[in-house]
Design a protein around this motif. Structure first.
Motif, PDB file in Angstrom:
ATOM      1  N   VAL A  47       0.831  -1.208   0.000  1.00  0.00           N
ATOM      2  CA  VAL A  47       0.000   0.000   0.000  1.00  0.00           C
ATOM      3  C   VAL A  47       0.865   1.257   0.000  1.00  0.00           C
ATOM      4  CG1 VAL A  47      -1.641   1.341   1.375  1.00  0.00           C
ATOM      5  CG2 VAL A  47      -1.943  -1.107   1.151  1.00  0.00           C
ATOM      6  N   PHE A  48       1.879   1.280   0.851  1.00  0.00           N
ATOM      7  CA  PHE A  48       2.682   2.493   1.037  1.00  0.00           C
ATOM      8  C   PHE A  48       3.531   2.818  -0.173  1.00  0.00           C
ATOM      9  CE2 PHE A  48       6.183   4.975   2.931  1.00  0.00           C
ATOM     10  CZ  PHE A  48       5.430   5.999   3.483  1.00  0.00           C
ATOM     11  N   GLY A  49       4.085   1.792  -0.798  1.00  0.00           N
ATOM     12  CA  GLY A  49       4.896   2.013  -1.993  1.00  0.00           C
ATOM     13  C   GLY A  49       6.249   2.627  -1.672  1.00  0.00           C
ATOM     14  N   GLU A  50       6.852   3.265  -2.669  1.00  0.00           N
ATOM     15  CA  GLU A  50       8.172   3.883  -2.522  1.00  0.00           C
ATOM     16  C   GLU A  50       8.077   5.174  -1.715  1.00  0.00           C
ATOM     17  OE1 GLU A  50      11.122   2.603  -3.622  1.00  0.00           O
ATOM     18  OE2 GLU A  50       9.933   0.839  -4.145  1.00  0.00           O
ATOM     19  N   SER A  51       9.127   5.472  -0.968  1.00  0.00           N
ATOM     20  CA  SER A  51       9.151   6.680  -0.162  1.00  0.00           C
ATOM     21  C   SER A  51      10.595   7.085   0.101  1.00  0.00           C
ATOM     22  CB  SER A  51       8.446   6.440   1.174  1.00  0.00           C
ATOM     23  OG  SER A  51       8.565   7.553   2.014  1.00  0.00           O
ATOM     24  N   GLU A  52      10.782   8.356   0.420  1.00  0.00           N
ATOM     25  CA  GLU A  52      12.129   8.817   0.761  1.00  0.00           C
ATOM     26  C   GLU A  52      12.473   8.528   2.216  1.00  0.00           C
ATOM     27  OE1 GLU A  52      11.677  13.476   1.758  1.00  0.00           O
ATOM     28  OE2 GLU A  52      11.263  12.934  -0.316  1.00  0.00           O
ATOM     29  N   ILE A  53      11.506   8.050   2.976  1.00  0.00           N
ATOM     30  CA  ILE A  53      11.762   7.714   4.381  1.00  0.00           C
ATOM     31  C   ILE A  53      11.267   6.298   4.657  1.00  0.00           C
ATOM     32  CG2 ILE A  53       9.593   8.739   5.172  1.00  0.00           C
ATOM     33  CD1 ILE A  53      11.174   9.581   7.735  1.00  0.00           C
ATOM     34  N   ARG A  54      12.090   5.536   5.372  1.00  0.00           N
ATOM     35  CA  ARG A  54      11.711   4.180   5.753  1.00  0.00           C
ATOM     36  C   ARG A  54      10.836   4.234   7.010  1.00  0.00           C
ATOM     37  NH1 ARG A  54      17.605   2.674   5.915  1.00  0.00           N
ATOM     38  NH2 ARG A  54      17.004   2.288   8.051  1.00  0.00           N
ATOM     39  N   ILE A  55      10.081   3.175   7.234  1.00  0.00           N
ATOM     40  CA  ILE A  55       9.200   3.113   8.399  1.00  0.00           C
ATOM     41  C   ILE A  55      10.009   3.202   9.688  1.00  0.00           C
ATOM     42  CG2 ILE A  55       7.676   1.559   9.669  1.00  0.00           C
ATOM     43  CD1 ILE A  55       7.233   1.153   6.210  1.00  0.00           C
ATOM     44  N   SER A  56      11.160   2.538   9.738  1.00  0.00           N
ATOM     45  CA  SER A  56      11.991   2.593  10.947  1.00  0.00           C
ATOM     46  C   SER A  56      12.452   4.022  11.218  1.00  0.00           C
ATOM     47  CB  SER A  56      13.194   1.661  10.821  1.00  0.00           C
ATOM     48  OG  SER A  56      13.972   1.989   9.686  1.00  0.00           O
ATOM     49  N   GLU A  57      12.779   4.762  10.170  1.00  0.00           N
ATOM     50  CA  GLU A  57      13.208   6.156  10.331  1.00  0.00           C
ATOM     51  C   GLU A  57      12.046   7.022  10.811  1.00  0.00           C
ATOM     52  OE1 GLU A  57      16.630   6.307   6.851  1.00  0.00           O
ATOM     53  OE2 GLU A  57      14.551   6.735   6.317  1.00  0.00           O
ATOM     54  N   PHE A  58      10.878   6.824  10.210  1.00  0.00           N
ATOM     55  CA  PHE A  58       9.691   7.575  10.625  1.00  0.00           C
ATOM     56  C   PHE A  58       9.375   7.292  12.095  1.00  0.00           C
ATOM     57  CE2 PHE A  58       5.117   7.861  11.335  1.00  0.00           C
ATOM     58  CZ  PHE A  58       4.889   9.189  11.007  1.00  0.00           C
ATOM     59  N   THR A  59       9.464   6.022  12.482  1.00  0.00           N
ATOM     60  CA  THR A  59       9.173   5.624  13.862  1.00  0.00           C
ATOM     61  C   THR A  59      10.087   6.360  14.838  1.00  0.00           C
ATOM     62  OG1 THR A  59       8.430   3.450  13.126  1.00  0.00           O
ATOM     63  CG2 THR A  59       9.053   3.655  15.445  1.00  0.00           C
ATOM     64  N   VAL A  60      11.381   6.382  14.538  1.00  0.00           N
ATOM     65  CA  VAL A  60      12.339   7.057  15.415  1.00  0.00           C
ATOM     66  C   VAL A  60      12.066   8.561  15.439  1.00  0.00           C
ATOM     67  CG1 VAL A  60      14.783   7.649  15.701  1.00  0.00           C
ATOM     68  CG2 VAL A  60      14.110   5.277  15.272  1.00  0.00           C
ATOM     69  N   LEU A  93      20.125   9.328  10.130  1.00  0.00           N
ATOM     70  CA  LEU A  93      19.181  10.439  10.302  1.00  0.00           C
ATOM     71  C   LEU A  93      19.915  11.749  10.563  1.00  0.00           C
ATOM     72  CD1 LEU A  93      16.440   8.653  12.451  1.00  0.00           C
ATOM     73  CD2 LEU A  93      16.206   9.432  10.081  1.00  0.00           C
ATOM     74  N   GLU A  94      20.996  11.674  11.337  1.00  0.00           N
ATOM     75  CA  GLU A  94      21.790  12.874  11.624  1.00  0.00           C
ATOM     76  C   GLU A  94      22.473  13.381  10.352  1.00  0.00           C
ATOM     77  OE1 GLU A  94      24.845  14.341  15.063  1.00  0.00           O
ATOM     78  OE2 GLU A  94      25.272  12.401  14.125  1.00  0.00           O
ATOM     79  N   GLU A  95      23.022  12.481   9.551  1.00  0.00           N
ATOM     80  CA  GLU A  95      23.689  12.876   8.305  1.00  0.00           C
ATOM     81  C   GLU A  95      22.726  13.557   7.331  1.00  0.00           C
ATOM     82  OE1 GLU A  95      25.517   9.282   6.855  1.00  0.00           O
ATOM     83  OE2 GLU A  95      27.134   9.389   8.340  1.00  0.00           O
ATOM     84  N   ARG A  96      21.450  13.183   7.399  1.00  0.00           N
ATOM     85  CA  ARG A  96      20.430  13.803   6.540  1.00  0.00           C
ATOM     86  C   ARG A  96      19.848  15.072   7.172  1.00  0.00           C
ATOM     87  NH1 ARG A  96      16.833   8.762   5.734  1.00  0.00           N
ATOM     88  NH2 ARG A  96      15.291  10.267   5.013  1.00  0.00           N
ATOM     89  N   GLY A  97      20.342  15.437   8.354  1.00  0.00           N
ATOM     90  CA  GLY A  97      19.895  16.655   9.010  1.00  0.00           C
ATOM     91  C   GLY A  97      18.523  16.555   9.644  1.00  0.00           C
ATOM     92  N   LEU A  98      18.045  15.324   9.925  1.00  0.00           N
ATOM     93  CA  LEU A  98      16.707  15.138  10.474  1.00  0.00           C
ATOM     94  C   LEU A  98      16.681  15.098  11.996  1.00  0.00           C
ATOM     95  CD1 LEU A  98      15.416  12.489   7.906  1.00  0.00           C
ATOM     96  CD2 LEU A  98      15.071  14.975   7.881  1.00  0.00           C
ATOM     97  N   ILE A  99      17.828  14.797  12.601  1.00  0.00           N
ATOM     98  CA  ILE A  99      17.930  14.791  14.062  1.00  0.00           C
ATOM     99  C   ILE A  99      19.268  15.384  14.471  1.00  0.00           C
ATOM    100  CG2 ILE A  99      16.463  12.732  14.315  1.00  0.00           C
ATOM    101  CD1 ILE A  99      19.030  11.178  15.035  1.00  0.00           C
ATOM    102  N   ALA A 100      19.379  15.671  15.772  1.00  0.00           N
ATOM    103  CA  ALA A 100      20.641  16.133  16.350  1.00  0.00           C
ATOM    104  C   ALA A 100      20.972  15.228  17.535  1.00  0.00           C
ATOM    105  CB  ALA A 100      20.516  17.578  16.798  1.00  0.00           C
ATOM    106  N   ARG A 101      22.264  14.964  17.704  1.00  0.00           N
ATOM    107  CA  ARG A 101      22.750  14.185  18.845  1.00  0.00           C
ATOM    108  C   ARG A 101      23.515  15.110  19.777  1.00  0.00           C
ATOM    109  NH1 ARG A 101      25.910   8.919  16.829  1.00  0.00           N
ATOM    110  NH2 ARG A 101      26.909  10.376  15.414  1.00  0.00           N
ATOM    111  N   HIS A 102      23.323  14.909  21.075  1.00  0.00           N
ATOM    112  CA  HIS A 102      24.023  15.708  22.086  1.00  0.00           C
ATOM    113  C   HIS A 102      24.533  14.774  23.173  1.00  0.00           C
ATOM    114  CE1 HIS A 102      22.048  19.172  20.238  1.00  0.00           C
ATOM    115  NE2 HIS A 102      20.930  18.477  20.305  1.00  0.00           N
ATOM    116  N   ILE A 103      25.707  15.070  23.690  1.00  0.00           N
ATOM    117  CA  ILE A 103      26.259  14.325  24.820  1.00  0.00           C
ATOM    118  C   ILE A 103      25.917  15.126  26.079  1.00  0.00           C
ATOM    119  CG2 ILE A 103      28.339  13.356  25.875  1.00  0.00           C
ATOM    120  CD1 ILE A 103      27.706  12.192  23.090  1.00  0.00           C
ATOM    121  N   SER A 114      17.320  14.698  19.538  1.00  0.00           N
ATOM    122  CA  SER A 114      16.210  15.622  19.304  1.00  0.00           C
ATOM    123  C   SER A 114      15.964  15.723  17.802  1.00  0.00           C
ATOM    124  CB  SER A 114      16.515  17.004  19.896  1.00  0.00           C
ATOM    125  OG  SER A 114      17.687  17.537  19.314  1.00  0.00           O
ATOM    126  N   VAL A 115      14.738  16.078  17.453  1.00  0.00           N
ATOM    127  CA  VAL A 115      14.343  16.217  16.047  1.00  0.00           C
ATOM    128  C   VAL A 115      14.668  17.630  15.591  1.00  0.00           C
ATOM    129  CG1 VAL A 115      12.402  16.140  14.433  1.00  0.00           C
ATOM    130  CG2 VAL A 115      12.474  14.562  16.345  1.00  0.00           C
TER     131      VAL A 115
END
Length: 163
Positions: A47-60, A93-103, A114-115
């Protein structure tokens, strides 16, 4: 891209499968959960077909938007993702600029996520299609059955009842 409707061929799948007996497995909750999961995913992806985002990425992304500042390991544990796989997913996700990581200063061994604004836009773009695809993939269930599936799945996962 529009959500694709399933036809009888998509729903029936393998010809003659009704003739295959699996004996006691047909009454095994764990086995049936696994087969149901695989069947639902197969239908979802059709149903979903092709997408630029995977379900696992969307979930996160969605989980991060609901839980800003959550530690990477906690999120991996909740989503039942191996830590090594979560690290790869977070890095992508970080390389695509969709999230940020912080220590965090109080625990230099952990990572807080964070998103980003780009991540929020990706959620907004994909959310409607994800939810419609999910419901279409489970279209053989009535609304009451779907609600019961959600309730029982949450119970099996050890999650509290939805509010």
């Amino acid at each position: 891209m529009a959500v694709r409707k399933l036809d009888d061929e998509d729903v029936d799948g393998v010809a003659g499968k009704a003739d295959v007996s699996l004996g006691a497995l047909e009454r095994s909750g764990g086995f049936l959960l696994r087969i149901a999961q695989l069947s639902a995913f197969e239908r979802f992806f059709t149903v979903f077909g092709e997408s630029e985002i995977r379900i696992s990425e969307f979930t996160v992304l969605l989980a991060l938007s609901e839980n800003p500042g959550i530690r990477q390991g906690v999120l991996a544990d909740v989503l039942k993702i191996k830590w090594s796989n979560m690290t790869k997913l977070v890095r992508a996700l970080e390389e695509r600029g969709l999230i940020a990581r912080h220590i965090p200063h109080d625990d230099r061994r952990s990572v807080v996520l964070s998103v980003s604004e780009a991540g929020r836009r990706q959620i907004d773009t994909a959310a409607e299609r994800m939810y419609r695809s999910d419901r279409e993939a489970l279209s053989m269930l009535s609304d009451a059955e779907h609600a019961e599936l959600i309730r029982l799945s949450r119970k099996i996962a050890g999650w509290p009842e939805a509010k």
